[in-house]
Design a protein around this motif. Structure first.
Motif, short mmCIF file in Angstrom:
data_model
loop_
_atom_site.label_atom_id
_atom_site.label_comp_id
_atom_site.label_asym_id
_atom_site.label_seq_id
_atom_site.Cartn_x
_atom_site.Cartn_y
_atom_site.Cartn_z
N ARG A 257 -31.06 -37.22 -37.09
CA ARG A 257 -31.24 -38.63 -36.81
C ARG A 257 -32.01 -38.79 -35.50
NH1 ARG A 257 -27.95 -41.59 -33.94
NH2 ARG A 257 -26.53 -39.83 -33.83
N ARG A 258 -32.93 -39.76 -35.48
CA ARG A 258 -33.66 -40.02 -34.24
C ARG A 258 -32.72 -40.72 -33.25
NH1 ARG A 258 -36.16 -44.28 -32.59
NH2 ARG A 258 -36.47 -45.22 -34.63
N LEU B 44 -23.03 -27.13 -37.31
CA LEU B 44 -22.68 -27.84 -36.08
C LEU B 44 -23.11 -29.31 -36.14
CD1 LEU B 44 -23.57 -25.05 -33.48
CD2 LEU B 44 -21.27 -25.83 -34.15
N HIS B 45 -24.26 -29.56 -36.73
CA HIS B 45 -24.75 -30.93 -36.88
C HIS B 45 -23.73 -31.77 -37.64
CE1 HIS B 45 -27.63 -34.22 -37.93
NE2 HIS B 45 -28.23 -33.84 -36.83
N LYS B 46 -23.14 -31.15 -38.68
CA LYS B 46 -22.15 -31.84 -39.50
C LYS B 46 -20.82 -31.96 -38.75
CE LYS B 46 -20.46 -31.88 -44.24
NZ LYS B 46 -20.64 -33.35 -44.34
N ALA B 47 -20.43 -30.88 -38.10
CA ALA B 47 -19.14 -30.87 -37.41
C ALA B 47 -19.03 -31.97 -36.36
CB ALA B 47 -18.91 -29.50 -36.77
N PHE B 48 -20.16 -32.27 -35.72
CA PHE B 48 -20.13 -33.32 -34.69
C PHE B 48 -20.63 -34.67 -35.21
CE2 PHE B 48 -20.00 -29.39 -32.17
CZ PHE B 48 -18.89 -29.66 -31.38
N ASN B 49 -20.72 -34.81 -36.55
CA ASN B 49 -21.10 -36.09 -37.17
C ASN B 49 -22.42 -36.64 -36.63
OD1 ASN B 49 -18.81 -36.30 -38.86
ND2 ASN B 49 -17.59 -36.88 -37.03
N LEU B 50 -23.38 -35.76 -36.40
CA LEU B 50 -24.62 -36.24 -35.79
C LEU B 50 -25.51 -37.00 -36.75
CD1 LEU B 50 -25.49 -33.24 -33.45
CD2 LEU B 50 -24.60 -35.48 -32.83
N ASP B 51 -25.20 -36.92 -38.06
CA ASP B 51 -26.00 -37.69 -39.01
C ASP B 51 -25.63 -39.16 -39.00
OD1 ASP B 51 -23.52 -36.82 -39.90
OD2 ASP B 51 -24.07 -37.00 -42.02
N GLN B 52 -24.55 -39.50 -38.31
CA GLN B 52 -24.13 -40.92 -38.26
C GLN B 52 -24.34 -41.52 -36.88
OE1 GLN B 52 -20.03 -40.80 -39.78
NE2 GLN B 52 -20.87 -39.33 -41.26
N VAL C 294 -36.92 -38.17 -30.14
CA VAL C 294 -36.09 -36.99 -30.00
C VAL C 294 -35.00 -37.07 -31.07
CG1 VAL C 294 -34.58 -35.68 -28.46
CG2 VAL C 294 -36.54 -36.94 -27.53
N TYR C 295 -34.81 -35.99 -31.81
CA TYR C 295 -33.85 -35.96 -32.91
C TYR C 295 -32.59 -35.19 -32.52
CZ TYR C 295 -36.78 -38.25 -36.32
OH TYR C 295 -37.48 -39.19 -37.00
N THR C 296 -31.54 -35.44 -33.29
CA THR C 296 -30.29 -34.73 -33.04
C THR C 296 -30.45 -33.23 -33.24
OG1 THR C 296 -29.70 -35.26 -35.32
CG2 THR C 296 -28.76 -36.68 -33.59
N THR C 297 -31.37 -32.85 -34.09
CA THR C 297 -31.82 -31.46 -34.15
C THR C 297 -33.12 -31.44 -34.97
OG1 THR C 297 -31.13 -29.16 -34.45
CG2 THR C 297 -30.65 -30.68 -36.27
N ASP C 298 -33.66 -30.26 -35.26
CA ASP C 298 -34.93 -30.17 -35.97
C ASP C 298 -34.76 -30.62 -37.43
OD1 ASP C 298 -37.24 -29.42 -37.28
OD2 ASP C 298 -37.44 -27.54 -36.18
N ILE D 82 -20.60 -38.24 -27.75
CA ILE D 82 -20.11 -37.10 -26.98
C ILE D 82 -21.16 -36.01 -26.99
CG2 ILE D 82 -18.31 -35.33 -26.89
CD1 ILE D 82 -16.52 -37.46 -28.34
N ILE D 83 -21.67 -35.73 -28.19
CA ILE D 83 -22.72 -34.74 -28.35
C ILE D 83 -24.00 -35.44 -28.79
CG2 ILE D 83 -23.44 -32.70 -29.70
CD1 ILE D 83 -21.10 -32.24 -27.75
N SER D 84 -25.12 -35.16 -28.13
CA SER D 84 -26.38 -35.80 -28.51
C SER D 84 -27.16 -35.00 -29.52
CB SER D 84 -27.24 -36.04 -27.28
OG SER D 84 -26.75 -37.11 -26.55
N GLY D 85 -27.09 -33.67 -29.43
CA GLY D 85 -27.89 -32.91 -30.36
C GLY D 85 -27.60 -31.42 -30.34
#
Lengths: 409, 409
Positions: free
Chosen positions: B190-191, B398-406, B178-182, B253-256
């Motif tokens: 990120r997986r 949004l992916h960037k705003a919540f730092n989901l790539d890290q 499952v990824y943080t988004t598509d 805090i946010i998963s995806g």
């Protein structure tokens, strides 16, 4: 009102239109007030496709899993026909072999029916349903899916007819009945209005592949009235399979000419003529699981004997190799073979009460210069092995010699 | 030694080579000393092919017969995989849903599992077999074949894992977790090493179609350890679905970011603001069997209210027509609609203990000029409806705003 079991083969349900045609035919019988149970094969070609798939996974597929696989073929057709019947406004319900509970032994891929629980079917018929049953399959005591082997849908049809005490079991196929011989060889070949079970057995085993042999035996045992009909032509009466103790509508001496191109013969010559020699010769063949059909032994003058038998042509080379390896042990002078042969048979229950049939047969063949290589007889048939190039000629000659193009008096 | 249930989807068993690959993977787990139960879907495309066949016979196919038909798909794959396993020298045995006895209710084409008799499977596992079970199917009290509806093989896997108290239920699919988004929209996606059931439910229902929702609910209810893995790549750990009361490995805090392009919105404006108005508007929609997703109602100043809701895009025209016919009866000023919308959601259990998530979300969207048309929140997600042309941009922002790539700290 009658209870009729109708069995349709693979070509009869080979595509959507044909399935709809079967539904129309079933609807007609239903409208006449009959109760109808339909037994179906898989769509033509489907079973072979599944077998190929299996072989691409496992060279010799596991028999239990093979039955799980191929039994899906009929599961597809029973559901589709039930939908087609419902589309015509009829009540219909499908059953797999396991759901009916067609109990078999556990010989996967070649199981035998032990019993049929007909309660659910009876209840559905009584509430006005057409019941659509998957042919060819059953279930063993442990709940494993089994199949009856090739052509087993005929057997399912007959077994269901027996269990339900049906008035008639109709086998729909791509021919409209049983003929005096193959019309492709003899255009004058005539459809028989009836044929006895015994004759049918001989005709079937000799290559008239209208019905699966086991289903005919089954019908004979349980006195099921069996009729072969065309699923593509309307209105024909087909051929009724009768018991000898029924009133017989047409009492011919000879019912038909059967033939088989699938055999090959092996001859072992100059064998010491002593007890046990047949066993010595056929033992290794049987050990290799090769079926032997005709067997002939002649005593010679010099204390030796010649021994000839036929096998399926596919197993000719294997059987020949086996005997060549065993030649010195047997003490035979020579082992030879010929796979360019054919078997032609005249079949008829009338033979029992008529003499001279063999003489007429041999005379007819001789007049056209056809040499007979082997002869074998049973109570209701005479078979000869000839060079395969004379097969068509022999069938035509015999068909004419016994006046099979004419209705019996 | 662990007991593992592995579920493989249609693409994983889509052809002979892939089936052999699955057999190899199963063999590895077996060699490590684990007990393995495999649950399979039909070959990809097969179920649709059968449904098309049915529709060519009966426009709206009979549900009971539909289940008889489509259940053949898994019956084919379980037998083939069992053969492939045997070909590798393993002991293996296939079971249909009916043979296991996966008992369901009688809601054909969308049945629910009532109970599973695990005795036969347990006995086979104990005698060293790999047990291969058909997903998606069961049997009702009367012995009729049932199916669980689309994607139901996941549910079968989880239900079997629950019944057998398996150590883990592994769902093999064509993505490796499952990824943080598509990742097709955000290459930096990120997986996730783990995700909670609640988050997974939100992600799944919002369009991350990795797992069937019902199977996740089931896993949550019976505390089944669920892992999503790739059936095409070796060695990955996939994504573990955790319970909130487990030790959580990564506490984000946010998963995806989930999204859905399949919705359309309908707005009814100038409705008299009195009790029963929501029912008056949604009653006829529900009567037409149309599912409603988001619903928003705002009180206006002049004693009227505006009412907006979303439906699946396929049902947009139907729903719009219904409301236009009902407009005068409702007393609405206007009924309008828009099917060029998209829904974007941020999902995370961390929201429960963190404030300001909504503010961060709205700020990020505003900074890129993306107008928000509707807002809806639940305990662990915030969804907004926007113009569909901004969908990709919104997801990236949004992916960037919540730092989901890290990786979370």
């Amino acid at each position: 009102m009658a209870l009729i079991v109708q069995k349709y083969g693979g070509t009869s349900v080979g595509n959507v239109d044909r399935i709809k045609n079967v539904a129309q035919r079933v609807a007609k019988f239903k409208m006449l007030g009959h109760q109808v149970v339909v037994v179906l094969s898989a769509m033509s070609g489907e079973t072979n496709k599944l077998i190929e798939l299996a072989k691409s996974i496992q060279k010799i597929p596991d028999p239990r899993e093979m039955d799980v696989l191929v039994s899906t073929g009929e599961q597809v057709t029973i559901s589709l026909l039930s939908m087609a019947l419902k589309d015509l406004g009829l009540k219909a319900k499908s059953y797999t072999g396991s759901q009916v509970r067609i109990l078999t032994d556990d010989s996967f891929t070649k199981a035998r029916i032990v019993s049929i629980d007909e309660a659910r079917i009876r209840a559905d018929l009584d509430s006005g349903h057409v019941v659509v049953v998957a042919g060819f399959q059953g279930v063993d005591e442990q709940g494993n899916i089994t199949t009856l082997g090739r052509g087993g849908s005929d057997t399912t049809g007959v077994a269901l007819a027996a269990a339900l005490k049906a008035d008639e079991c109709q086998i729909y196929t791509d021919v409209d009945g049983v003929y005096t011989t193959d019309p492709r060889i003899v255009p004058e070949a005539r459809r028989l209005k009836s044929i006895t079970f015994e004759e049918m057995l001989e005709m079937a085993s000799l290559g008239s592949k209208v019905l699966q042999i086991r289903s005919v035996e089954f019908a004979g045992k349980y006195k099921v009235k069996l009729r072969v009909l065309s699923s593509f032509e309307e209105g024909g009466d087909g051929t009724l399979i009768t018991f000898e103790d029924d009133e017989i509508m047409e009492q011919a001496i000879i019912s038909g000419i059967a033939f088989n191109r699938d055999e090959a013969k092996i001859t072992v010559t100059g064998v010491p003529d002593k007890p046990g020699i047949a066993y010595q010769i056929l033992g290794p063949v049987a050990d290799a699981n090769i079926d032997v059909d005709m067997i002939i032994q002649n005593v010679g003058a010099d204390g030796t004997t010649d021994f000839t038998f036929t096998v399926h042509r596919n197993e000719f080379t294997k059987a020949l190799d086996i005997l060549k390896s065993a030649q010195s042990q047997i003490g035979a002078r020579e082992v030879s073979g010929d796979d360019k042969i054919a078997k032609v048979s005249v079949v008829g229950v009338g033979m029992r009460s008529h003499v001279g049939i063999a003489r007429s047969m041999f005379k007819a063949l001789a007049e056209d210069g056809i040499n007979i290589q082997m002869i074998s007889t049973s109570e209701i048939k005479i078979s000869v092995v000839i060079d395969e190039k004379y097969l068509e000629l022999a069938v035509r000659v015999l068909h004419k010699a016994f006046n099979l193009d004419q209705e019996p008096a």
